[in-house]
Design a protein around this motif. Structure first.
Motif, PDB file in Angstrom:
ATOM      1  N   SER A 169      -0.229  52.547  96.678  1.00 38.94           N
ATOM      2  CA  SER A 169      -0.874  51.439  95.957  1.00 38.94           C
ATOM      3  C   SER A 169      -1.988  50.885  96.835  1.00 38.94           C
ATOM      4  O   SER A 169      -1.725  50.326  97.900  1.00 38.94           O
ATOM      5  CB  SER A 169       0.130  50.337  95.643  1.00 38.94           C
ATOM      6  OG  SER A 169       1.140  50.831  94.805  1.00 38.94           O
TER       7      SER A 169
ATOM      8  N   CYS B 243      -5.582  50.384  92.669  1.00 37.26           N
ATOM      9  CA  CYS B 243      -5.220  51.597  91.930  1.00 37.26           C
ATOM     10  C   CYS B 243      -3.999  52.222  92.599  1.00 37.26           C
ATOM     11  O   CYS B 243      -3.688  51.924  93.747  1.00 37.26           O
ATOM     12  CB  CYS B 243      -6.375  52.582  91.852  1.00 37.26           C
ATOM     13  SG  CYS B 243      -6.746  53.459  93.368  1.00 37.26           S
ATOM     14  N   ASN B 244      -3.315  53.077  91.860  1.00 38.00           N
ATOM     15  CA  ASN B 244      -2.154  53.800  92.362  1.00 38.00           C
ATOM     16  C   ASN B 244      -2.445  55.284  92.326  1.00 38.00           C
ATOM     17  O   ASN B 244      -2.960  55.799  91.320  1.00 38.00           O
ATOM     18  CB  ASN B 244      -0.914  53.512  91.520  1.00 38.00           C
ATOM     19  CG  ASN B 244      -0.476  52.083  91.615  1.00 38.00           C
ATOM     20  OD1 ASN B 244      -0.699  51.420  92.621  1.00 38.00           O
ATOM     21  ND2 ASN B 244       0.149  51.587  90.572  1.00 38.00           N
TER      22      ASN B 244
ATOM     23  N   THR C 296      -5.126  56.367  86.671  1.00 38.48           N
ATOM     24  CA  THR C 296      -6.483  56.495  87.205  1.00 38.48           C
ATOM     25  C   THR C 296      -7.565  56.467  86.146  1.00 38.48           C
ATOM     26  O   THR C 296      -8.717  56.741  86.443  1.00 38.48           O
ATOM     27  CB  THR C 296      -6.605  57.811  87.999  1.00 38.48           C
ATOM     28  OG1 THR C 296      -6.330  58.904  87.118  1.00 38.48           O
ATOM     29  CG2 THR C 296      -5.666  57.839  89.187  1.00 38.48           C
TER      30      THR C 296
ATOM     31  N   VAL D  33     -10.577  54.093  86.894  1.00 40.48           N
ATOM     32  CA  VAL D  33     -11.089  54.133  88.264  1.00 40.48           C
ATOM     33  C   VAL D  33     -12.093  55.268  88.396  1.00 40.48           C
ATOM     34  O   VAL D  33     -11.897  56.350  87.850  1.00 40.48           O
ATOM     35  CB  VAL D  33      -9.921  54.345  89.258  1.00 40.48           C
ATOM     36  CG1 VAL D  33     -10.411  54.345  90.683  1.00 40.48           C
ATOM     37  CG2 VAL D  33      -8.863  53.280  89.066  1.00 40.48           C
TER      38      VAL D  33
ATOM     39  N   ILE E  27     -11.458  57.727  93.908  1.00 43.08           N
ATOM     40  CA  ILE E  27     -10.172  58.429  93.998  1.00 43.08           C
ATOM     41  C   ILE E  27     -10.270  59.579  94.988  1.00 43.08           C
ATOM     42  O   ILE E  27      -9.406  59.758  95.848  1.00 43.08           O
ATOM     43  CB  ILE E  27      -9.724  58.931  92.611  1.00 43.08           C
ATOM     44  CG1 ILE E  27      -9.346  57.745  91.733  1.00 43.08           C
ATOM     45  CG2 ILE E  27      -8.552  59.900  92.740  1.00 43.08           C
ATOM     46  CD1 ILE E  27      -9.059  58.098  90.302  1.00 43.08           C
TER      47      ILE E  27
END
Length: 99
Positions: free
Chosen positions: A45, A58-59, A75, A78, A83
């Motif tokens: 996280s 974001c995770n 995601t 994002v 990422i």
């Protein structure tokens, strides 16, 4: 006190563009529609406080073998570039800490 600060700052990454993110890691079980666990993952996280006061979070998910597992819902909003940079930064950090 020193150990707690060491732990706090060990869970941060700085991306190529100098943005700083803090992260936590916890176990995550991916469950199918029937309620069966289909994968045991590590959930990363990430959070970043933007200079304007907005927070980014974001995770991302990783398997025990070290492969990234993309969960689309996590995601979708994002940027793919962020990422990609987060994954690269974590891989680099984990590879240097193992050696």
């Amino acid at each position: 006190m020193r150990e707690s600060l060491k732990h706090l700052f060990s869970n941060q990454v700085i991306l190529e563009d100098k943005r700083q993110f803090f992260y936590t890691i916890k176990p995550y079980e991916l469950i199918n529609a029937l309620g069966t666990v289909i994968a045991s993952l590590q959930e990363y996280s990430f959070t970043q406080k933007e200079p304007a006061g907005e927070a980014f979070s974001c995770n991302l998910y990783k398997t025990k073998d070290g492969n990234w597992y993309d969960i689309e819902e996590a995601t979708i909003a994002v940027e793919k570039k962020i990422i990609r940079m987060l994954k690269s930064a974590i891989d680099a950090k984990e590879n240097t800490s193992v050696s």
